[in-house]
Design a protein around this motif. Structure first.
Motif, short mmCIF file in Angstrom:
data_model
loop_
_atom_site.label_atom_id
_atom_site.label_comp_id
_atom_site.label_asym_id
_atom_site.label_seq_id
_atom_site.Cartn_x
_atom_site.Cartn_y
_atom_site.Cartn_z
N ARG A 3 1.00 -2.08 -2.48
CA ARG A 3 0.43 -3.08 -1.58
C ARG A 3 1.46 -3.37 -0.50
N TYR A 4 1.07 -3.14 0.75
CA TYR A 4 1.96 -3.42 1.89
C TYR A 4 1.42 -4.63 2.63
N GLU A 5 2.31 -5.50 3.05
CA GLU A 5 1.92 -6.75 3.70
C GLU A 5 1.75 -6.61 5.21
N THR A 6 2.24 -5.52 5.78
CA THR A 6 2.08 -5.29 7.21
C THR A 6 1.60 -3.86 7.45
N ALA A 7 0.92 -3.68 8.56
CA ALA A 7 0.44 -2.35 8.94
C ALA A 7 1.62 -1.41 9.21
N SER A 8 2.71 -1.93 9.75
CA SER A 8 3.87 -1.07 10.03
C SER A 8 4.52 -0.59 8.73
N ASP A 9 4.56 -1.43 7.69
CA ASP A 9 5.09 -0.98 6.41
C ASP A 9 4.21 0.11 5.80
N ALA A 10 2.88 -0.07 5.87
CA ALA A 10 1.97 0.95 5.35
C ALA A 10 2.18 2.27 6.09
N ARG A 11 2.32 2.21 7.40
CA ARG A 11 2.54 3.43 8.18
C ARG A 11 3.84 4.11 7.78
N ARG A 12 4.90 3.33 7.65
CA ARG A 12 6.22 3.90 7.32
C ARG A 12 6.24 4.52 5.94
N TYR A 13 5.83 3.79 4.91
CA TYR A 13 5.96 4.27 3.54
C TYR A 13 4.92 5.32 3.15
N LEU A 14 3.77 5.30 3.82
CA LEU A 14 2.75 6.32 3.53
C LEU A 14 2.81 7.47 4.54
N ALA A 15 3.75 7.40 5.49
CA ALA A 15 3.95 8.43 6.52
C ALA A 15 2.65 8.73 7.26
N LEU A 16 1.94 7.67 7.65
CA LEU A 16 0.67 7.83 8.36
C LEU A 16 0.92 8.22 9.81
N PRO A 17 0.02 8.99 10.41
CA PRO A 17 0.22 9.41 11.81
C PRO A 17 -0.01 8.27 12.81
N THR A 18 -0.80 7.26 12.44
CA THR A 18 -1.06 6.11 13.30
C THR A 18 -1.07 4.84 12.45
N THR A 19 -0.92 3.70 13.11
CA THR A 19 -0.97 2.42 12.42
C THR A 19 -2.40 2.10 12.05
N GLN A 20 -2.60 1.71 10.81
CA GLN A 20 -3.92 1.36 10.30
C GLN A 20 -3.95 -0.16 10.05
N PRO A 21 -4.74 -0.92 10.82
CA PRO A 21 -4.68 -2.38 10.74
C PRO A 21 -5.41 -3.03 9.58
N TRP A 22 -6.12 -2.26 8.76
CA TRP A 22 -6.91 -2.85 7.68
C TRP A 22 -6.47 -2.33 6.31
N MET A 23 -6.42 -3.25 5.36
CA MET A 23 -6.14 -2.89 3.97
C MET A 23 -7.44 -3.07 3.18
N ILE A 24 -7.87 -2.03 2.51
CA ILE A 24 -9.04 -2.08 1.65
C ILE A 24 -8.53 -2.22 0.21
N GLY A 25 -9.02 -3.20 -0.50
CA GLY A 25 -8.60 -3.42 -1.88
C GLY A 25 -8.15 -4.85 -2.09
N PRO A 26 -7.69 -5.15 -3.26
CA PRO A 26 -7.32 -4.25 -4.35
C PRO A 26 -8.54 -3.74 -5.12
N ILE A 27 -8.42 -2.52 -5.60
CA ILE A 27 -9.46 -1.91 -6.43
C ILE A 27 -8.82 -1.63 -7.80
N PRO A 28 -9.35 -2.23 -8.86
CA PRO A 28 -8.79 -1.99 -10.19
C PRO A 28 -8.90 -0.52 -10.59
N ALA A 29 -7.88 -0.03 -11.29
CA ALA A 29 -7.84 1.37 -11.72
C ALA A 29 -9.09 1.77 -12.49
N ASP A 30 -9.63 0.86 -13.30
CA ASP A 30 -10.81 1.22 -14.09
C ASP A 30 -12.09 1.33 -13.26
N GLU A 31 -12.01 0.97 -11.98
CA GLU A 31 -13.15 1.13 -11.06
C GLU A 31 -12.99 2.36 -10.17
N MET A 32 -11.88 3.04 -10.28
CA MET A 32 -11.61 4.22 -9.46
C MET A 32 -12.14 5.47 -10.16
#
Length: 104
Positions: A36-65
């Motif tokens: 879980r990242y609290e900012t879009a820039s952290d999500a981009r950095r740690y997930l090595a995304l090509p662009t900043t993604q401004p929305w977080m979808i979730g949390p989704i429990p593992a038993d629902e995946m």
């Protein structure tokens, strides 16, 4: 504590998810992270995304995946000028919508 999963998405993908009430990549594999990242820039950095993604979808429990049939949980390598270091996994199956949060 149960494992929770998140997906970080663009405005367009968020709209698609809300309209269809499910998460399903048009590319065939949909990537998720237990981090879980609290900012879009952290999500981009740690997930090595090509662009900043401004929305977080979730949390989704593992038993629902669905099974992570496209890629098992693995570390994110540096890419797109970002450091990586998060973890990710992917599925080819749909995931049903639980929540959408705009990140700062």
């Amino acid at each position: 504590m149960p494992t929770l999963y998140y997906r970080y998405v663009s405005d367009a993908e968020k709209e698609f998810i809300e309209q269809n009430r499910m998460i399903l990549s048009k590319a065939g594999s949909t990537w998720f992270t237990p981090n879980r990242y609290e900012t879009a820039s952290d999500a981009r950095r740690y997930l090595a995304l090509p662009t900043t993604q401004p929305w977080m979808i979730g949390p989704i429990p593992a038993d629902e995946m669905p099974d992570f049939d496209a890629a098992a949980l693995r570390p994110v390598a540096p890419a797109n000028g970002e450091s990586g270091g998060g973890t990710e996994c992917a599925t080819s199956k749909p995931v049903y919508l639980y929540g959408v949060v705009r990140l700062p």
